[in-house]
Design a protein around this motif. Structure first.
Motif, PDB file in Angstrom:
ATOM      1  N   ILE A   1     -40.930   2.853  85.219  1.00 24.83           N
ATOM      2  CA  ILE A   1     -39.725   3.670  85.386  1.00 24.83           C
ATOM      3  C   ILE A   1     -39.868   4.909  84.521  1.00 24.83           C
ATOM      4  CG2 ILE A   1     -38.508   2.277  83.632  1.00 24.83           C
ATOM      5  CD1 ILE A   1     -35.918   2.898  85.221  1.00 24.83           C
ATOM      6  N   GLY A   2     -39.395   6.050  85.031  1.00 21.34           N
ATOM      7  CA  GLY A   2     -39.550   7.278  84.253  1.00 21.34           C
ATOM      8  C   GLY A   2     -38.562   8.338  84.660  1.00 21.34           C
TER       9      GLY A   2
ATOM     10  N   THR B   1     -42.902   3.063  80.539  1.00 23.85           N
ATOM     11  CA  THR B   1     -42.065   4.238  80.721  1.00 23.85           C
ATOM     12  C   THR B   1     -42.569   5.408  79.887  1.00 23.85           C
ATOM     13  OG1 THR B   1     -39.851   5.165  80.508  1.00 23.85           O
ATOM     14  CG2 THR B   1     -40.420   3.440  78.959  1.00 23.85           C
TER      15      THR B   1
ATOM     16  N   ASN C   1     -40.404   7.820  79.197  1.00 24.29           N
ATOM     17  CA  ASN C   1     -39.139   8.420  78.744  1.00 24.29           C
ATOM     18  C   ASN C   1     -39.196   8.884  77.304  1.00 24.29           C
ATOM     19  OD1 ASN C   1     -38.085   7.811  81.200  1.00 24.29           O
ATOM     20  ND2 ASN C   1     -36.296   6.750  80.418  1.00 24.29           N
TER      21      ASN C   1
ATOM     22  N   THR D   1     -44.373   2.277  75.887  1.00 27.92           N
ATOM     23  CA  THR D   1     -43.816   3.630  75.918  1.00 27.92           C
ATOM     24  C   THR D   1     -44.812   4.646  75.367  1.00 27.92           C
ATOM     25  OG1 THR D   1     -42.958   3.734  73.677  1.00 27.92           O
ATOM     26  CG2 THR D   1     -41.609   2.589  75.277  1.00 27.92           C
TER      27      THR D   1
END
Lengths: 318, 412
Positions: B178-179, B236, B238, B261
């Motif tokens: 997810i990003g 991710t 993020n 991450t």
């Protein structure tokens, strides 16, 4: 099926949080006829004050004290700011609150910096209340639900069943008459503004630990609060509640299920273009519901404004 | 007699001028990064790290070329490529030969192009570009040039190392990616899919999704999807508030696996996660601090914290930039002829303050170094004064040493 229940609870939490913000805003609007652009900034102030207090005295003291400070600050803004600007009409009032929002954001950045604050859920509530098919529902969410429902009931009771509430309601509709009957209407206005901002403060206190306490938190919520009260009907408490829940559930369900536009379009009998890469409707065909979840409330607002301009529960034409 | 005096005088004068030139000539490094606006805290913290590194690692050690000091000159680019080009011109006009920039690959792409053009047109005042953080792989592939040097591991190298670690873990069968919905988030997702497919074709990617950048209020619905997908691990790219929001939300809602991450540390993020992230949060990066690589590294961090109590040594590669530049200038014997300095930097091997070696790969100017997977946990040298920080969990030595590059380096 299990996920539906989980999403119902999540949407309820989001919706009730939104309600606490929009309840204050809608009260203030029905009172002064002015949209308070700085409303979400008071929400941010609530979170930051509570964070600062929680460092020394714990979460619960913060929950009690921070909204009071925010409320006093809000009352001060009304007494020494808005009341003076009021005589120049609505547009200066609007600009005043807009400037205030920018000012509060800068002040917050100046004092606390631009980083996210380590504002934490109290340890007593840091456990899983129950789990549905592997999805745990944190106890804090249950706490948030109870808090907001309690606030709604108290608010509704005060406004409809008590003498104070009667005076407020009367002052909203016929300020001149109420004043002639010997009530201090400016004081009522100041009080309502204070309580409205304090409600935003409460929302900030309990949302800060879950949604993050950072200088952008007001901007993120700011516009959606306006959408809520427009959908619900300006000045209507019930409208604010229904619209908040509606928005909470719509966005939650749209994000949780990957509904693809392609499926909907083929479902209603439109066939996909032969060469997707060259089709001018490519973006429309490839869009999924999580991508557009956050703009769905705005679409709803536009529809409401077209078909029912005074909102779901609004009494007068906005 | 007269002639001798004149000769003597002019010699003396020449000596004085020469000497003052030699002593007063600071080697200036332009730091072009955001010092105002939403990313100001990252930029300012980076500036402090540069100033501190220049002072501690070069100036206090006697400078370069027998006494020249490093001086960091700060320019605020407001993270805008356009503004950066203006600041670049200002820096060049001030006679600065070294440009340091790191935040945003968009800015780095604009700068590297502008510097390449400038150096072609103005062979007398060429500049070098020291990229310490922008990780877009293109900068050392299609868009590479002789003047650009990247000291951080690029996004592909990091993902390569990360997937090496994931591939070793047989417990991981399902991965959720997810990003944020923009170029970097997409690059991370594409790299993850590619490397996982190569290394562990049995791993099922149960979700690959992008969310609007900086606009999500509540990550709960995303967290629900991740939990109910049965993912054993999530990846991710993020950063900032989106990282904290996503991470906290999945942890609160029952996710127990590792969260891999790129940027879940420092600038308030470590403090925001606190105890909640312990055991789950992982970060892929260079430059370990816990356990400290040496006493020297330990003292460096202590001294930095003494000077900037609220700061973090969060971009440890900055010390490599400063040390390697100093070494290259000494080797080249000049700070003004950047072609010679660039040649000295190319292929340089350097013992990093943080342990391990740095090798500046000549064919694409990508620094090859140890890439670590850190765990967010209680450590001695913490971030954000929170007690929590990054503990080295595993290391890929000289990550992606033989990775291919499409760079066709043209040397002057």
């Amino acid at each position: 099926m299990d996920l539906v229940l989980v999403n119902l609870i999540d949407g309820l939490v989001t919706g009730l949080l939104l309600f606490m913000l929009s309840a204050g805003l809608t009260l203030i609007f029905s009172m002064m006829g002015v949209l308070n652009f700085a409303h979400a900034s008071f929400y941010m102030l609530g979170a930051y004050f509570a964070y600062q207090i929680s460092l020394f005295l714990g979460f619960w003291v913060g929950l009690l004290v921070a909204p009071i400070i925010v409320g006093i600050a809000g009352a001060g803004v009304e007494r020494y700011g808005l009341r003076r600007v009021h005589q120049y009409g609505h547009v200066p009032e609007l600009i005043f609150t807009f400037g205030l929002a920018l000012l509060i954001e800068e002040v917050v950045q100046f004092i606390w910096g631009k980083s996210q604050m380590a504002y934490e859920i109290p340890e007593v509530l840091e456990f899983t209340a129950f789990a549905i098919a592997g999805n745990s529902i944190p106890a804090y969410k249950i706490f948030m639900i109870f808090m907001s429902v309690a606030i709604f009931i108290v608010l509704l009771y005060v406004l409809t069943r008590t003498r104070v509430g009667m005076i407020i309601q009367a002052a909203l509709s016929y300020p001149k008459t109420v004043e002639a009957l010997g009530h201090n209407v400016p004081l009522v206005f100041m009080g309502v503004f204070g309580v409205g901002t304090a409600l935003a403060g409460v929302a900030g206190v309990i949302a800060g630990p879950v949604l993050g306490t950072f200088p952008g938190m007001a901007v993120v919520l700011g516009s959606i609060v306006f959408v809520t009260i427009v959908i619900g009907g300006l000045g209507s408490l019930w409208g604010a509640l229904v619209a908040s829940l509606l928005i909470g559930w719509i966005t939650t369900f749209a994000k949780s299920y990957n509904i693809e536009m392609a499926n909907i379009l083929t479902g209603i009998g439109i066939s996909p273009p032969e060469n997707m890469d060259e089709s001018m409707f490519r973006d429309l065909w490839t869009v999924t519901s999580p991508q557009i979840a956050d703009i769905l409330p705005y679409i709803l607002m536009v529809l409401i404004l077209v078909f029912r301009p005074y909102g779901l529960f609004g009494k007068r034409d906005a | 007699m007269r002639n001798t005096t004149r000769l003597g005088l002019s010699t003396a004068l020449a000596l004085v001028i020469g000497a003052s030139a030699a002593f007063a000539d600071n080697v200036k490094i332009a730091f072009i990064d955001p010092l105002s606006g939403p990313f100001a805290s990252t930029g300012t913290n980076g500036l402090h790290q540069y100033e501190f590194a220049a002072e501690e690692l070069v100036n206090k050690q006697g400078g370069v070329l027998g006494g020249d000091k490093f001086e960091i000159v700060a320019f605020d680019n407001k993270i805008s490529p356009k503004e950066s080009l203006i600041q670049l011109q200002v820096a060049i006009d001030q006679g600065i030969r070294y440009i340091a920039q790191g935040n945003s690959s968009g800015v780095a792409n604009a700068l590297t192009e502008a510097i390449d053009k400038h150096n072609k047109r103005n062979p007398d005042d060429r500049v070098l570009f020291l990229n310490y953080s922008a990780v877009d792989p293109a900068l050392t592939n299609d868009k590479c040039n002789f003047w650009h040097f990247r000291f951080d591991a690029n996004a592909d190298i990091k993902m390569d190392a990360l997937t090496d670690i994931i591939a070793q873990d047989d417990g991981i069968k399902k991965v959720y990616i997810i990003g944020q919905d923009y170029s970097f988030g997409k690059a991370v997702a594409a790299a993850a899919e590619k490397f996982l497919g190569e290394k562990r074709p049995d791993i099922e990617i149960v979700g690959n999704e992008l969310h609007p950048i900086g606009k999500v209020k509540d990550f709960t619905p995303y967290a629900r999807k991740i939990v109910s997908s049965g993912a054993d691990a999530m990846i991710t790219g993020n950063w900032g508030a989106d990282m904290v929001g996503l991470g906290k939300s999945v942890l609160e809602n029952g996710y127990t696996g590792p969260i891999y991450t790129y940027y879940a540390a420092a600038d308030g993020i470590t403090a925001a996660f606190g105890a909640a992230g312990d055991g789950s949060l992982r970060l892929v990066s260079e430059g370990q601090q816990n356990p400290p690589a040496s006493e020297r590294a330990e003292n460096y961090v202590k001294a930095f914290k003494a000077k900037y109590p609220d700061g973090n040594v969060s971009q440890s590669r900055i010390t490599n930039v400063i040390e390697m530049l100093a070494k290259a200038i000494n080797e080249a014997g000049t700070a003004t002829d950047v072609v010679k300095v660039g040649m000295a930097l190319e292929g340089m091997e350097h013992d990093s303050l943080w342990g391990g070696k740095i090798f500046m790969r000549p064919q694409d100017h990508q620094a090859i170094q140890d890439v670590h997977i850190f765990a967010h946990t209680k450590v001695e040298y913490d971030y954000d004064n929170s007690g929590y920080g990054m503990l080295t969990e595993s290391t890929v030595e000289m990550a992606a040493m033989d990775s291919p590059t499409t760079c066709e380096m043209k040397r002057p």
